[in-house]
Design a protein around this motif. Sequence first.
Motif, PDB file in Angstrom:
ATOM      1  N   GLN A   8      47.043  60.427  54.900  1.00 43.87           N
ATOM      2  CA  GLN A   8      46.557  59.059  54.746  1.00 43.87           C
ATOM      3  C   GLN A   8      45.106  59.043  54.280  1.00 43.87           C
ATOM      4  O   GLN A   8      44.726  58.213  53.452  1.00 43.87           O
ATOM      5  N   THR A  45      54.186  62.184  51.539  1.00 41.78           N
ATOM      6  CA  THR A  45      53.485  61.127  50.802  1.00 41.78           C
ATOM      7  C   THR A  45      54.248  59.809  50.874  1.00 41.78           C
ATOM      8  O   THR A  45      53.654  58.743  51.086  1.00 41.78           O
ATOM      9  N   ARG A  46      55.569  59.866  50.700  1.00 47.21           N
ATOM     10  CA  ARG A  46      56.364  58.633  50.811  1.00 47.21           C
ATOM     11  C   ARG A  46      56.233  58.025  52.209  1.00 47.21           C
ATOM     12  O   ARG A  46      56.106  56.801  52.355  1.00 47.21           O
ATOM     13  N   SER A  47      56.281  58.868  53.226  1.00 45.43           N
ATOM     14  CA  SER A  47      56.139  58.373  54.600  1.00 45.43           C
ATOM     15  C   SER A  47      54.765  57.756  54.813  1.00 45.43           C
ATOM     16  O   SER A  47      54.631  56.725  55.487  1.00 45.43           O
ATOM     17  N   THR A  48      53.747  58.362  54.215  1.00 46.37           N
ATOM     18  CA  THR A  48      52.391  57.836  54.325  1.00 46.37           C
ATOM     19  C   THR A  48      52.290  56.459  53.682  1.00 46.37           C
ATOM     20  O   THR A  48      51.712  55.524  54.253  1.00 46.37           O
ATOM     21  N   SER A  50      54.710  54.298  53.227  1.00 51.17           N
ATOM     22  CA  SER A  50      55.462  53.337  54.048  1.00 51.17           C
ATOM     23  C   SER A  50      54.668  52.931  55.280  1.00 51.17           C
ATOM     24  O   SER A  50      54.613  51.747  55.641  1.00 51.17           O
ATOM     25  N   ARG A  51      54.061  53.901  55.940  1.00 56.47           N
ATOM     26  CA  ARG A  51      53.273  53.591  57.142  1.00 56.47           C
ATOM     27  C   ARG A  51      52.087  52.708  56.793  1.00 56.47           C
ATOM     28  O   ARG A  51      51.734  51.796  57.548  1.00 56.47           O
ATOM     29  N   MET A  52      51.451  52.975  55.675  1.00 57.55           N
ATOM     30  CA  MET A  52      50.294  52.173  55.291  1.00 57.55           C
ATOM     31  C   MET A  52      50.703  50.741  54.973  1.00 57.55           C
ATOM     32  O   MET A  52      49.953  49.802  55.260  1.00 57.55           O
ATOM     33  N   ASN A  54      53.282  49.225  56.402  1.00 60.38           N
ATOM     34  CA  ASN A  54      53.623  48.646  57.706  1.00 60.38           C
ATOM     35  C   ASN A  54      52.376  48.294  58.514  1.00 60.38           C
ATOM     36  O   ASN A  54      52.413  47.364  59.339  1.00 60.38           O
ATOM     37  N   ARG A  55      51.299  48.996  58.281  1.00 58.96           N
ATOM     38  CA  ARG A  55      50.049  48.748  59.007  1.00 58.96           C
ATOM     39  C   ARG A  55      49.152  47.744  58.286  1.00 58.96           C
ATOM     40  O   ARG A  55      48.038  47.479  58.727  1.00 58.96           O
ATOM     41  N   THR A  75      42.019  47.160  53.485  1.00 62.68           N
ATOM     42  CA  THR A  75      41.778  48.485  52.941  1.00 62.68           C
ATOM     43  C   THR A  75      40.595  48.488  51.989  1.00 62.68           C
ATOM     44  O   THR A  75      39.806  49.431  51.965  1.00 62.68           O
TER      45      THR A  75
END
Length: 276
Positions: A8, A45-48, A50-52, A54-55, A75
């Motif tokens: 991230q 990277t894809r998970s990062t 998605s999390r960003m 969602n946050r 951001t």
Amino acid sequence: MPPLVPPQTLMLMLLGDFVLDRGVCVFSGSAIDVLGRLGVSSHATRSTLSRMVNRGLLRRQRHGRKMYFGLTDRTAAILHDGRSRIWETGAVNDDWDGTWTLLCFSLPESWQRQRHDLRSQLAWSGFGPLQGGLWIAPGTRPAQSIVTGLGLSAHARVFHARAAELTDIGAMVRDAYDLDALALRYQGFLGRWEGTSPFRDPLAARLSLIAEWLDAIRRDPRLPVEHLPADWPAARAQGLFRDLEAASLSPAHSLAATFLDLQPDEVRPTRPSTPQ
């Protein structure tokens, strides 16, 4: 050599260098390619991303079959704050005016969470605990806004003062701050970046360099240099960072131009006065 910072953070460095203030968003495939150069897997990277989302740190924007990601106001504020810490505030406080911000507080014993939150925000803003409920920081710091934001104004007092002549400021600094831990951050940066670069890829080197430097300085309280050890490593580390950053700019951006897929951002973030 793999990066020392999480995906991230590397993503934020990519966004800060190529998206912030440019009115564009970046294709997910480009982000995967860039972080892949830093040893981050496509899955990570894809998970990062998605999390960003969602946050509330990123927004999705589709162009045809491709998914792009743009900045949110939150951001953009974080990235502007990081840019300010690097280029405006810096790591060396050689123009201190002799003033201190003092904050004293007394909270009920049962308020463990409030005490933790207050101490965390004070430490982030450059305060160190001098004794009991008394914390200090050089210069003018946003102590009142911290306690107000936490709903603790009735339990805290803020002062601005200068030390009397008989006060050993050097000893006071050593009591309030862990100088060894602060110095170790700069020594670690120097050990990693002096000499041969840990990355052959100029884009990977640049993003990792900026991320590691920001990590080194983000919790530095910027103590006045005249009250620090003579061999304090911040100035040497800052000089090295600025030389390497300047040298990396052209080759990294030239490389990025060959494959970075950017599109106009349909909802451009505004710039708030302070990060949220």
